[in-house]
Design an enzyme around this catalytic site. Structure first.
Site, PDB file in Angstrom:
ATOM      1  N   TYR A 124      -6.457   7.757   8.298  1.00 44.35           N
ATOM      2  CA  TYR A 124      -6.832   6.999   9.490  1.00 44.35           C
ATOM      3  C   TYR A 124      -6.986   7.964  10.646  1.00 44.35           C
ATOM      4  CZ  TYR A 124      -5.612   2.632   7.165  1.00 44.35           C
ATOM      5  OH  TYR A 124      -5.559   1.579   6.317  1.00 44.35           O
ATOM      6  N   HIS A 127      -2.446   4.089  -0.244  1.00 40.37           N
ATOM      7  CA  HIS A 127      -1.990   2.720   0.004  1.00 40.37           C
ATOM      8  C   HIS A 127      -1.347   2.145  -1.256  1.00 40.37           C
ATOM      9  CE1 HIS A 127      -4.162   2.378   3.748  1.00 40.37           C
ATOM     10  NE2 HIS A 127      -5.341   2.551   3.190  1.00 40.37           N
ATOM     11  N   HIS A 151      -9.383  -1.312  12.277  1.00 42.02           N
ATOM     12  CA  HIS A 151     -10.206  -0.173  11.877  1.00 42.02           C
ATOM     13  C   HIS A 151     -11.408  -0.632  11.071  1.00 42.02           C
ATOM     14  CE1 HIS A 151      -7.742  -0.622   8.137  1.00 42.02           C
ATOM     15  NE2 HIS A 151      -8.827  -0.200   7.523  1.00 42.02           N
ATOM     16  N   GLU A 165     -11.390   4.864   9.217  1.00 41.43           N
ATOM     17  CA  GLU A 165     -10.668   5.268   8.010  1.00 41.43           C
ATOM     18  C   GLU A 165     -11.660   5.890   7.029  1.00 41.43           C
ATOM     19  OE1 GLU A 165      -9.298   2.008   5.550  1.00 41.43           O
ATOM     20  OE2 GLU A 165      -7.851   3.248   4.487  1.00 41.43           O
ATOM     21  N   HIS A 191     -11.261  -5.092  -1.115  1.00 43.39           N
ATOM     22  CA  HIS A 191     -11.440  -5.780   0.174  1.00 43.39           C
ATOM     23  C   HIS A 191     -12.797  -5.477   0.802  1.00 43.39           C
ATOM     24  CE1 HIS A 191      -9.982  -1.889   1.192  1.00 43.39           C
ATOM     25  NE2 HIS A 191      -9.349  -2.159   2.300  1.00 43.39           N
ATOM     26  N   HIS A 236     -15.308  -1.407   4.511  1.00 41.74           N
ATOM     27  CA  HIS A 236     -14.620  -2.641   4.902  1.00 41.74           C
ATOM     28  C   HIS A 236     -14.161  -2.531   6.348  1.00 41.74           C
ATOM     29  CE1 HIS A 236     -11.266   0.034   3.632  1.00 41.74           C
ATOM     30  NE2 HIS A 236     -10.655  -0.526   4.657  1.00 41.74           N
TER      31      HIS A 236
HETATM   32 FE    FE Z   1      -8.756   0.037   5.382  1.00 42.44          FE
END
Ligand code: FE
Length: 303
Positions: free
Chosen positions: A251, A242, A210, A261, A196, A148
């Site tokens: 990251y 997360h 990112h 990431e 996502h 993503h």
């Molecule tokens: Fe991400």
């Protein structure tokens, strides 16, 4: 009819040789083509010709490519984007190496997205017949695939409306100011079954926060972290987890300062699932669940 997935990230880098070392040696992508100041790379578990293009000169995003189900989808998405008020342009086979006809759309956030249906199919390293679970001689992290991208937008609500109305994306999770105002700060949207395929947070238009690679699990994240130390990669934050997406993460920066990431986990989602809401007072927990603190760099460094 649908957008299937993020197919390629085309980014700018200041130094192609330093980038080659980072993306090919540390991350373990394979260089499939180079020329005209560009490197084309793919990961071992990706079927298409390439998934990352690095172009020498500057930093940040040139464009994101999303692959659609069928050629007819291109007409529909093009019409919808035009009706929405976006600038669109047809692209032809050969405009991008190995990529067929498509539609180039300038988003309300001024990022460029290309929709395409055809890209040269070169297969994964393990193939389709009795495949091994991974290739034996991976280099570095040996990233399997891209996952993503997260971009910034002056008007996240407008961008969310674009992705929902024009491209049929759905928000898996949204970050709002608070329940009284419900102003959108960020949205994590999907077209497939992961939380996502694109995400955006409030910030300047046209910037990249990112782009991410999917790894298998938490152990793979830790192993990647070890390799980042060995290769002196600049780490932004992590390994951690997360709240939003529940993914596990590190990251880090490429040699030009573009943030990458490595991401694992994250739940499977479906179009009928309700959207999860986070309020700004819980932002730090949403972004980094364990430490519950967002470092200054994470919100201020964009390319
Ligand atoms: Fe991400």
């Amino acid at each position: 009819m649908a957008v299937m997935r993020l197919g390629y990230v085309h980014a700018r880098v200041t130094d192609l040789d330093a980038s080659r070392s980072h993306y090919a040696q540390t991350l373990g992508m394979r260089v499939v083509h180079e020329g005209d100041g560009r490197l084309y790379l793919k990961s071992w578990d990706e079927w298409d010709h390439h998934s990352v293009v690095l172009e020498e000169g500057g930093v940040g995003l040139v464009k994101l490519g999303y692959k659609v189900d069928s050629p007819a989808d291109l007409d529909v998405f093009e019409r919808r984007a035009e009706r929405f008020g976006c600038t669109t342009k047809r692209m032809s086979r050969g405009d991008n190496l190995a990529v067929g006809d498509g539609v180039r759309i300038v988003l309300p956030s001024e990022h460029v997205v290309e929709l395409y249906h055809e890209i040269e199919f070169t297969g994964t390293e393990t193939g389709t017949l009795n495949p091994a679970p991974f290739p034996r001689h991976l280099v570095g992290v040996g990233v399997p695939r891209i996952d993503h991208a997260l971009i910034t937008a002056e008007e996240p609500a407008l961008l969310e409306r674009f992705f929902a109305e024009c491209l049929d994306f759905r928000p898996a999770e949204r970050l709002i100011t608070d329940h009284s105002k419900e102003e959108l700060i960020g949205s994590w949207m999907f077209c497939g079954n992961s939380p996502h395929d694109i995400a955006f947070i409030k910030g300047p238009n046209s910037k990249l926060h990112h782009f991410a690679y999917q790894l298998e699990d938490w152990n793979a994240i830790r192993h990647a972290g070890d390799l980042f130390a060995m290769d002196d990669v600049s780490v932004d934050i992590g390994p951690t987890r997360h709240g939003i997406t529940r993914g596990q993460t590190i990251y880090f920066f490429d040699p030009s300062g573009n943030r990458n990431e490595v991401f694992s986990g994250g739940y499977t989602t479906f179009p009928d699932f309700p959207t999860i809401t986070w309020t700004a007072d819980q932002l730090a927990t949403g972004i980094f669940y364990i430490g519950r603190e967002v470092n200054e760099r994470f919100t201020s460094v964009l390319t």
